[in-house]
Design a protein around this motif. Structure first.
Motif, mmCIF file in Angstrom:
data_model
loop_
_atom_site.group_PDB
_atom_site.id
_atom_site.type_symbol
_atom_site.label_atom_id
_atom_site.label_comp_id
_atom_site.label_asym_id
_atom_site.label_seq_id
_atom_site.Cartn_x
_atom_site.Cartn_y
_atom_site.Cartn_z
ATOM 1 N N LEU A 1 39.380 67.447 85.490
ATOM 2 C CA LEU A 1 38.342 67.842 87.547
ATOM 3 C C LEU A 1 37.053 68.256 86.669
ATOM 4 O O LEU A 1 36.810 68.368 87.668
ATOM 5 C CB LEU A 1 39.398 68.718 88.139
ATOM 6 N N GLU A 2 37.112 69.092 85.581
ATOM 7 C CA GLU A 2 35.634 69.584 85.579
ATOM 8 C C GLU A 2 35.499 68.870 84.318
ATOM 9 O O GLU A 2 33.812 69.407 84.198
ATOM 10 C CB GLU A 2 36.225 71.153 84.587
ATOM 11 N N MET A 3 35.763 68.183 84.023
ATOM 12 C CA MET A 3 35.203 66.900 83.043
ATOM 13 C C MET A 3 34.108 65.789 83.736
ATOM 14 O O MET A 3 34.080 65.057 84.768
ATOM 15 C CB MET A 3 36.338 66.714 82.062
ATOM 16 N N GLN A 4 32.604 66.123 82.624
ATOM 17 C CA GLN A 4 31.314 65.070 83.180
ATOM 18 C C GLN A 4 32.196 63.434 82.927
ATOM 19 O O GLN A 4 32.703 63.318 82.437
ATOM 20 C CB GLN A 4 30.485 64.846 82.499
ATOM 21 N N SER A 5 31.841 62.999 84.013
ATOM 22 C CA SER A 5 31.747 61.303 84.401
ATOM 23 C C SER A 5 30.486 60.780 83.416
ATOM 24 O O SER A 5 29.429 61.775 83.050
ATOM 25 C CB SER A 5 31.512 60.824 85.495
ATOM 26 N N VAL A 6 31.472 60.258 82.183
ATOM 27 C CA VAL A 6 30.416 59.387 81.545
ATOM 28 C C VAL A 6 29.310 58.057 81.437
ATOM 29 O O VAL A 6 30.557 57.330 82.061
ATOM 30 C CB VAL A 6 31.110 58.640 80.056
ATOM 31 N N THR A 7 28.786 57.143 82.113
ATOM 32 C CA THR A 7 27.599 56.816 82.871
ATOM 33 C C THR A 7 26.802 55.918 82.066
ATOM 34 O O THR A 7 25.998 55.247 82.184
ATOM 35 C CB THR A 7 26.994 57.326 84.093
ATOM 36 N N VAL A 8 27.539 56.334 80.397
ATOM 37 C CA VAL A 8 26.274 55.322 79.796
ATOM 38 C C VAL A 8 26.554 54.037 79.393
ATOM 39 O O VAL A 8 27.638 54.377 78.895
ATOM 40 C CB VAL A 8 25.797 56.187 79.013
ATOM 41 N N PRO A 9 25.925 53.798 78.937
ATOM 42 C CA PRO A 9 26.567 51.666 78.425
ATOM 43 C C PRO A 9 26.982 52.382 77.171
ATOM 44 O O PRO A 9 26.846 52.966 76.608
ATOM 45 C CB PRO A 9 24.899 51.001 77.711
ATOM 46 N N GLY A 10 28.305 51.586 77.372
ATOM 47 C CA GLY A 10 28.840 51.627 75.547
ATOM 48 C C GLY A 10 30.490 52.512 76.735
ATOM 49 O O GLY A 10 31.696 51.952 75.133
ATOM 50 N N ALA A 11 30.118 52.842 77.392
ATOM 51 C CA ALA A 11 31.402 53.509 77.827
ATOM 52 C C ALA A 11 32.476 52.988 78.398
ATOM 53 O O ALA A 11 33.636 53.231 78.834
ATOM 54 C CB ALA A 11 31.254 54.608 78.984
ATOM 55 N N GLU A 12 32.753 51.565 78.605
ATOM 56 C CA GLU A 12 33.384 50.346 79.279
ATOM 57 C C GLU A 12 34.441 51.033 80.519
ATOM 58 O O GLU A 12 35.418 51.806 79.561
ATOM 59 C CB GLU A 12 33.230 49.211 78.650
ATOM 60 N N ASN A 13 34.869 50.878 80.821
ATOM 61 C CA ASN A 13 35.436 52.262 81.866
ATOM 62 C C ASN A 13 36.167 53.005 80.962
ATOM 63 O O ASN A 13 37.900 52.870 81.322
ATOM 64 C CB ASN A 13 36.454 51.050 82.131
ATOM 65 N N VAL A 14 35.964 54.077 80.665
ATOM 66 C CA VAL A 14 36.368 54.851 80.480
ATOM 67 C C VAL A 14 36.701 56.090 81.266
ATOM 68 O O VAL A 14 35.332 56.561 81.691
ATOM 69 C CB VAL A 14 35.862 55.925 79.154
ATOM 70 N N THR A 15 37.320 56.613 81.584
ATOM 71 C CA THR A 15 38.518 58.017 82.676
ATOM 72 C C THR A 15 37.903 58.849 81.865
ATOM 73 O O THR A 15 39.177 58.788 81.135
ATOM 74 C CB THR A 15 39.141 57.069 83.569
ATOM 75 N N ILE A 16 37.679 59.554 82.264
ATOM 76 C CA ILE A 16 36.982 60.428 81.912
ATOM 77 C C ILE A 16 37.420 61.691 82.743
ATOM 78 O O ILE A 16 38.155 63.165 82.487
ATOM 79 C CB ILE A 16 35.335 60.659 81.133
ATOM 80 N N ASN A 17 36.688 62.034 83.783
ATOM 81 C CA ASN A 17 36.897 62.896 85.004
ATOM 82 C C ASN A 17 38.019 61.928 85.764
ATOM 83 O O ASN A 17 37.782 60.845 85.871
ATOM 84 C CB ASN A 17 35.528 62.860 85.739
#
Length: 137
Positions: free
Chosen positions: A47-63
Protein backbone atom coordinates in the motif's frame (compact mmCIF):
# COMPACT_ATOMS: atom_id res chain seq x y z
CA UNK A 1 -14.27 -41.07 -7.55
CA UNK A 2 -12.01 -39.46 -4.95
CA UNK A 3 -12.14 -35.69 -5.40
CA UNK A 4 -9.78 -34.72 -2.61
CA UNK A 5 -6.34 -33.18 -2.94
CA UNK A 6 -2.96 -33.37 -1.23
CA UNK A 7 -2.24 -29.73 -2.01
CA UNK A 8 -3.93 -26.58 -3.31
CA UNK A 9 -2.11 -23.45 -4.44
CA UNK A 10 -3.81 -20.03 -4.36
CA UNK A 11 -1.31 -17.48 -5.59
CA UNK A 12 -2.64 -13.94 -5.67
CA UNK A 13 -6.29 -14.91 -5.56
CA UNK A 14 -7.67 -13.96 -2.12
CA UNK A 15 -7.17 -10.22 -2.63
CA UNK A 16 -9.50 -10.42 -5.64
CA UNK A 17 -12.38 -12.04 -3.73
CA UNK A 18 -15.24 -10.31 -1.97
CA UNK A 19 -15.37 -13.14 0.59
CA UNK A 20 -11.85 -14.59 0.85
CA UNK A 21 -12.85 -16.86 3.75
CA UNK A 22 -14.84 -19.01 1.32
CA UNK A 23 -11.70 -20.26 -0.41
CA UNK A 24 -10.37 -21.54 2.93
CA UNK A 25 -13.64 -23.29 3.71
CA UNK A 26 -13.62 -24.91 0.29
CA UNK A 27 -9.97 -25.92 0.70
CA UNK A 28 -10.77 -27.52 4.06
CA UNK A 29 -13.53 -29.49 2.35
CA UNK A 30 -11.35 -30.60 -0.58
CA UNK A 31 -8.07 -31.36 1.16
CA UNK A 32 -7.22 -34.85 2.32
CA UNK A 33 -6.11 -35.14 5.96
CA UNK A 34 -2.56 -33.82 6.04
CA UNK A 35 -3.16 -31.89 2.80
CA UNK A 36 -1.92 -28.32 2.52
CA UNK A 37 -2.98 -25.05 0.98
CA UNK A 38 -0.45 -22.39 -0.05
CA UNK A 39 -1.83 -18.84 -0.12
CA UNK A 40 0.14 -15.89 -1.47
CA UNK A 41 -1.13 -12.32 -1.46
CA UNK A 42 0.31 -8.80 -1.64
CA UNK A 43 1.85 -7.78 1.67
CA UNK A 44 0.12 -4.76 3.27
CA UNK A 45 3.36 -2.81 2.79
CA UNK A 46 2.48 -2.75 -0.92
CA UNK A 47 0.00 0.00 0.00
CA UNK A 48 2.96 2.30 0.65
CA UNK A 49 4.93 1.46 -2.48
CA UNK A 50 5.02 3.91 -5.37
CA UNK A 51 3.30 2.96 -8.59
CA UNK A 52 5.51 2.57 -11.63
CA UNK A 53 4.33 4.64 -14.56
CA UNK A 54 7.41 4.65 -16.81
CA UNK A 55 7.76 2.89 -20.15
CA UNK A 56 9.09 -0.62 -19.69
CA UNK A 57 7.03 -1.41 -16.60
CA UNK A 58 4.19 -2.90 -18.67
CA UNK A 59 1.47 -3.90 -16.24
CA UNK A 60 3.69 -4.47 -13.21
CA UNK A 61 1.61 -4.11 -10.07
CA UNK A 62 3.81 -2.51 -7.42
CA UNK A 63 1.24 -0.62 -5.35
CA UNK A 64 -1.73 -2.73 -4.27
CA UNK A 65 -4.10 -0.33 -6.04
CA UNK A 66 -2.28 -0.61 -9.38
CA UNK A 67 -4.52 -3.62 -10.07
CA UNK A 68 -8.11 -2.44 -10.29
CA UNK A 69 -9.36 -5.99 -9.63
CA UNK A 70 -7.87 -6.01 -6.12
CA UNK A 71 -10.80 -5.81 -3.70
CA UNK A 72 -9.11 -5.82 -0.31
CA UNK A 73 -5.83 -6.36 1.46
CA UNK A 74 -5.87 -9.75 3.18
CA UNK A 75 -3.37 -9.96 6.02
CA UNK A 76 -1.70 -13.09 7.34
CA UNK A 77 -3.51 -12.75 10.71
CA UNK A 78 -6.82 -12.65 8.80
CA UNK A 79 -5.83 -15.76 6.84
CA UNK A 80 -4.86 -17.47 10.10
CA UNK A 81 -8.21 -16.60 11.69
CA UNK A 82 -10.24 -17.77 8.69
CA UNK A 83 -8.15 -20.93 8.31
CA UNK A 84 -8.81 -21.78 11.94
CA UNK A 85 -12.57 -21.20 11.49
CA UNK A 86 -12.47 -23.53 8.47
CA UNK A 87 -10.74 -26.26 10.49
CA UNK A 88 -7.28 -25.72 9.02
CA UNK A 89 -4.06 -25.29 10.98
CA UNK A 90 -1.54 -22.64 9.99
CA UNK A 91 1.88 -24.27 9.49
CA UNK A 92 4.07 -21.46 8.19
CA UNK A 93 3.97 -17.80 7.19
CA UNK A 94 6.51 -15.47 5.69
CA UNK A 95 7.58 -13.23 2.86
CA UNK A 96 7.64 -14.70 -0.61
CA UNK A 97 10.88 -13.97 -2.45
CA UNK A 98 12.52 -15.38 -5.53
CA UNK A 99 16.13 -14.90 -4.49
CA UNK A 100 17.41 -15.01 -8.08
CA UNK A 101 15.22 -12.03 -9.01
CA UNK A 102 15.97 -10.30 -5.71
CA UNK A 103 19.73 -10.73 -6.15
CA UNK A 104 19.58 -9.27 -9.65
CA UNK A 105 17.83 -6.09 -8.50
CA UNK A 106 20.88 -4.04 -7.40
CA UNK A 107 22.60 -4.65 -10.74
CA UNK A 108 19.46 -3.87 -12.70
CA UNK A 109 18.93 -0.72 -10.65
CA UNK A 110 22.43 0.58 -11.32
CA UNK A 111 23.11 -0.68 -14.82
CA UNK A 112 19.96 -2.09 -16.33
CA UNK A 113 17.37 -0.38 -18.45
CA UNK A 114 13.94 0.34 -17.06
CA UNK A 115 12.28 -2.93 -17.92
CA UNK A 116 9.67 -5.35 -16.69
CA UNK A 117 12.48 -7.58 -15.33
CA UNK A 118 13.81 -4.67 -13.27
CA UNK A 119 10.44 -4.04 -11.63
CA UNK A 120 9.77 -7.74 -11.03
CA UNK A 121 13.22 -7.93 -9.39
CA UNK A 122 12.26 -4.93 -7.23
CA UNK A 123 9.12 -6.73 -6.07
CA UNK A 124 11.16 -9.73 -4.96
CA UNK A 125 13.83 -7.51 -3.38
CA UNK A 126 11.24 -5.72 -1.24
CA UNK A 127 9.30 -8.87 -0.34
CA UNK A 128 6.09 -7.56 -1.87
CA UNK A 129 4.16 -10.81 -1.29
CA UNK A 130 3.26 -12.54 1.95
CA UNK A 131 2.41 -16.23 2.17
CA UNK A 132 0.70 -18.68 4.49
CA UNK A 133 0.63 -22.47 4.45
CA UNK A 134 -2.20 -24.21 6.24
CA UNK A 135 -2.98 -27.89 6.57
CA UNK A 136 -6.00 -30.05 7.23
CA UNK A 137 -5.41 -32.07 10.42
Amino acid sequence: PDRSFDSITCMHVVEHLQHPHRILSEAARLLRPGGRIYIETPDPKSLEMQSVTVPGAENVTINFFDDSTHRQVVTIPEIEEEASKAGLRLCETGTSRNWIFAASYPGLLLFGPRSRQRYIAQLHWTGWSAFAIASRP
